[in-house]
Design a protein around this motif. Structure first.
Motif, PDB file in Angstrom:
ATOM      1  N   GLU A   1     -13.015   3.564   0.263  1.00  0.00           N
ATOM      2  CA  GLU A   1     -11.751   2.837  -0.347  1.00  0.00           C
ATOM      3  C   GLU A   1     -12.095   2.444  -1.785  1.00  0.00           C
ATOM      4  O   GLU A   1     -11.266   2.634  -2.503  1.00  0.00           O
ATOM      5  CB  GLU A   1     -11.353   1.538   0.467  1.00  0.00           C
ATOM      6  CG  GLU A   1     -10.843   1.956   1.768  1.00  0.00           C
ATOM      7  CD  GLU A   1     -10.282   0.599   2.562  1.00  0.00           C
ATOM      8  OE1 GLU A   1     -10.404  -0.396   1.916  1.00  0.00           O
ATOM      9  OE2 GLU A   1      -9.465   0.930   3.532  1.00  0.00           O
ATOM     10  N   GLU A   2     -13.393   1.771  -2.078  1.00  0.00           N
ATOM     11  CA  GLU A   2     -13.500   1.552  -3.423  1.00  0.00           C
ATOM     12  C   GLU A   2     -13.494   2.912  -4.358  1.00  0.00           C
ATOM     13  O   GLU A   2     -13.119   2.727  -5.399  1.00  0.00           O
ATOM     14  CB  GLU A   2     -14.875   0.832  -3.525  1.00  0.00           C
ATOM     15  CG  GLU A   2     -14.814  -0.480  -3.025  1.00  0.00           C
ATOM     16  CD  GLU A   2     -16.285  -1.234  -3.049  1.00  0.00           C
ATOM     17  OE1 GLU A   2     -17.178  -0.621  -3.505  1.00  0.00           O
ATOM     18  OE2 GLU A   2     -16.406  -2.327  -2.583  1.00  0.00           O
TER      19      GLU A   2
ATOM     20  N   ASP B   1      -7.939   6.164  -8.541  1.00  0.00           N
ATOM     21  CA  ASP B   1      -6.328   5.721  -8.810  1.00  0.00           C
ATOM     22  C   ASP B   1      -6.515   4.985 -10.004  1.00  0.00           C
ATOM     23  O   ASP B   1      -5.255   5.155 -10.675  1.00  0.00           O
ATOM     24  CB  ASP B   1      -5.763   5.060  -7.535  1.00  0.00           C
ATOM     25  CG  ASP B   1      -5.701   5.896  -6.187  1.00  0.00           C
ATOM     26  OD1 ASP B   1      -5.936   7.216  -6.717  1.00  0.00           O
ATOM     27  OD2 ASP B   1      -5.899   5.513  -5.320  1.00  0.00           O
TER      28      ASP B   1
ATOM     29  N   LYS C   1      -2.929  -0.970  -4.103  1.00  0.00           N
ATOM     30  CA  LYS C   1      -4.283  -1.612  -3.600  1.00  0.00           C
ATOM     31  C   LYS C   1      -4.073  -2.618  -2.580  1.00  0.00           C
ATOM     32  O   LYS C   1      -4.754  -2.800  -1.723  1.00  0.00           O
ATOM     33  CB  LYS C   1      -5.206  -2.264  -4.857  1.00  0.00           C
ATOM     34  CG  LYS C   1      -6.579  -2.736  -4.543  1.00  0.00           C
ATOM     35  CD  LYS C   1      -7.344  -3.246  -5.626  1.00  0.00           C
ATOM     36  CE  LYS C   1      -8.710  -3.867  -5.441  1.00  0.00           C
ATOM     37  NZ  LYS C   1      -9.242  -4.470  -6.589  1.00  0.00           N
TER      38      LYS C   1
ATOM     39  N   ARG D   1      -3.104  -1.037   0.553  1.00  0.00           N
ATOM     40  CA  ARG D   1      -4.300  -0.555   1.353  1.00  0.00           C
ATOM     41  C   ARG D   1      -5.301  -1.590   2.078  1.00  0.00           C
ATOM     42  O   ARG D   1      -5.774  -1.450   3.119  1.00  0.00           O
ATOM     43  CB  ARG D   1      -5.043   0.547   0.489  1.00  0.00           C
ATOM     44  CG  ARG D   1      -4.338   1.742   0.284  1.00  0.00           C
ATOM     45  CD  ARG D   1      -5.075   2.217  -1.003  1.00  0.00           C
ATOM     46  NE  ARG D   1      -4.595   3.541  -1.396  1.00  0.00           N
ATOM     47  CZ  ARG D   1      -5.051   4.459  -2.206  1.00  0.00           C
ATOM     48  NH1 ARG D   1      -6.025   4.362  -2.982  1.00  0.00           N
ATOM     49  NH2 ARG D   1      -4.109   5.570  -2.207  1.00  0.00           N
TER      50      ARG D   1
ATOM     51  N   ALA E   1      -0.842   0.189  -9.540  1.00  0.00           N
ATOM     52  CA  ALA E   1      -2.034   0.539  -8.715  1.00  0.00           C
ATOM     53  C   ALA E   1      -2.467  -0.704  -8.182  1.00  0.00           C
ATOM     54  O   ALA E   1      -3.134  -0.831  -6.820  1.00  0.00           O
ATOM     55  CB  ALA E   1      -3.032   0.678  -9.806  1.00  0.00           C
ATOM     56  N   GLU E   2      -2.001  -1.936  -8.567  1.00  0.00           N
ATOM     57  CA  GLU E   2      -2.255  -3.200  -7.975  1.00  0.00           C
ATOM     58  C   GLU E   2      -1.478  -3.485  -6.694  1.00  0.00           C
ATOM     59  O   GLU E   2      -2.028  -3.700  -5.572  1.00  0.00           O
ATOM     60  CB  GLU E   2      -1.805  -4.362  -8.835  1.00  0.00           C
ATOM     61  CG  GLU E   2      -2.812  -4.657  -9.885  1.00  0.00           C
ATOM     62  CD  GLU E   2      -4.141  -5.175  -9.535  1.00  0.00           C
ATOM     63  OE1 GLU E   2      -4.074  -5.826  -8.452  1.00  0.00           O
ATOM     64  OE2 GLU E   2      -5.161  -5.147 -10.291  1.00  0.00           O
TER      65      GLU E   2
ATOM     66  N   ASP F   1     -10.184   3.748  -4.940  1.00  0.00           N
ATOM     67  CA  ASP F   1      -9.500   2.696  -5.974  1.00  0.00           C
ATOM     68  C   ASP F   1      -9.781   3.179  -7.221  1.00  0.00           C
ATOM     69  O   ASP F   1      -9.058   3.075  -7.968  1.00  0.00           O
ATOM     70  CB  ASP F   1      -9.774   1.395  -5.528  1.00  0.00           C
ATOM     71  CG  ASP F   1      -9.119   0.855  -4.148  1.00  0.00           C
ATOM     72  OD1 ASP F   1      -8.253   1.646  -3.864  1.00  0.00           O
ATOM     73  OD2 ASP F   1      -9.663   0.054  -3.578  1.00  0.00           O
TER      74      ASP F   1
END
Length: 274
Positions: free
Chosen positions: A144-145, A151, A168, A171, A164-165, A148
């Motif tokens: 996931e990191e 992205d 995140k 997710r 993006a926030e 992230d």
């Protein structure tokens, strides 16, 4: 006349030879010799015949002794042969006993190896399961990191940062919900208990009923059987499955020993991880 009178007054035995002859004949008659008067030559001949008869008797006795000794030698040979056969049988029996002992020792060594191998296998399995459970989230988090990081756009606008926030946060929320729904691995153990009564008059059915009356969360009773101990006494051997975080052996022993009228002692016969 005075001399004749003196001889008459003395105690002289004039007939002694006649009495001696009579005594001799008496003893000869007792020994089988006739009392008739025999000439000296016939007496000598009869004495020779008696010696010959005695010699024959001695020869017959000696022959009988040799025959008995020969039969005794045959018996000795039979005894020697029987003793040899018994020694051979004894040696074969000793060999068979030694073979049985060696087989028993090999079986005992194999059993000890198997018993030592059982408890060592279960912790490794549990550790492997724990490592799998612990490492799985780490992989997801790293992935996931990475996603992230892909992205994120450092040179984008503020709108891109807000987007993006938001992505995140969505997710992270989805991952948290997925992790909450995932079933947690519960550590369980199989325990075999030996419950011993006081004597052979104890009602074993009532004892088993008392043991099974112990109920709590994370405890499941299984099969049971009666095992002879000795002198007519039987013990109850019962199996149960417990959750390690909720039920332990100390709890089971305390609860079962409360039935003092039926239970003398409780021992853990076997303990295996599931």
């Amino acid at each position: 006349m005075s001399g004749l009178q003196c001889l008459m007054q003395d105690s002289v035995w004039f007939d002694k030879p006649r009495y001696d002859e009579a005594e001799r004949r008496f003893y000869e008659g007792m020994n089988g010799i006739t009392h008739s008067a025999q000439p000296p030559q016939e007496r000598e001949a009869s004495a020779i015949l008696q010696d010959i008869a005695k010699a024959r008797q001695n020869i017959q006795k000696s022959l009988a002794g040799t025959s008995s000794s020969s039969t005794g030698g045959g018996d000795q040979t039979d005894l020697v042969s029987r003793m040899k056969s018994l020694e051979m049988e004894n040696q074969s029996l000793h060999k068979a006993v030694n073979d049985l002992r060696s087989m028993m020792s090999k079986m005992e060594s194999r059993l000890t190896v198997l018993e030592k191998a059982k408890p060592t296998a279960s912790p490794s399995y549990a550790q492997a399961a724990k490592t799998v459970v612990v490492q799985a989230p780490k992989k997801v988090e790293v992935k996931e990191e990475e996603e992230d990081d892909d992205d994120l756009d450092l040179f984008g606008d503020d709108d891109d940062d807000e987007e993006a926030e938001r992505l995140k946060a969505e997710r992270v929320k989805a991952y948290t919900e997925k992790k909450a729904k995932k079933p947690v691995l519960i550590a369980k153990s199989s325990i075999l208990l030996d419950v011993k009564p006081w004597d052979d008059e104890t009602d074993m059915a009532k004892l088993e009923e008392c043991v099974r009356s112990v109920q709590t969360d994370g405890l499941l009773w299984g099969a049971s059987k009666l095992v002879p101990v000795g002198y007519g006494i039987k013990k109850l051997q019962i199996n149960c499955v417990v959750e390690d975080d909720k039920v332990g052996t100390d709890y089971l022993e305390e609860e079962i020993t409360q039935f003092e009228d039926y239970v003398q002692s409780v021992d853990v016969a076997a303990f295996n991880k599931i």
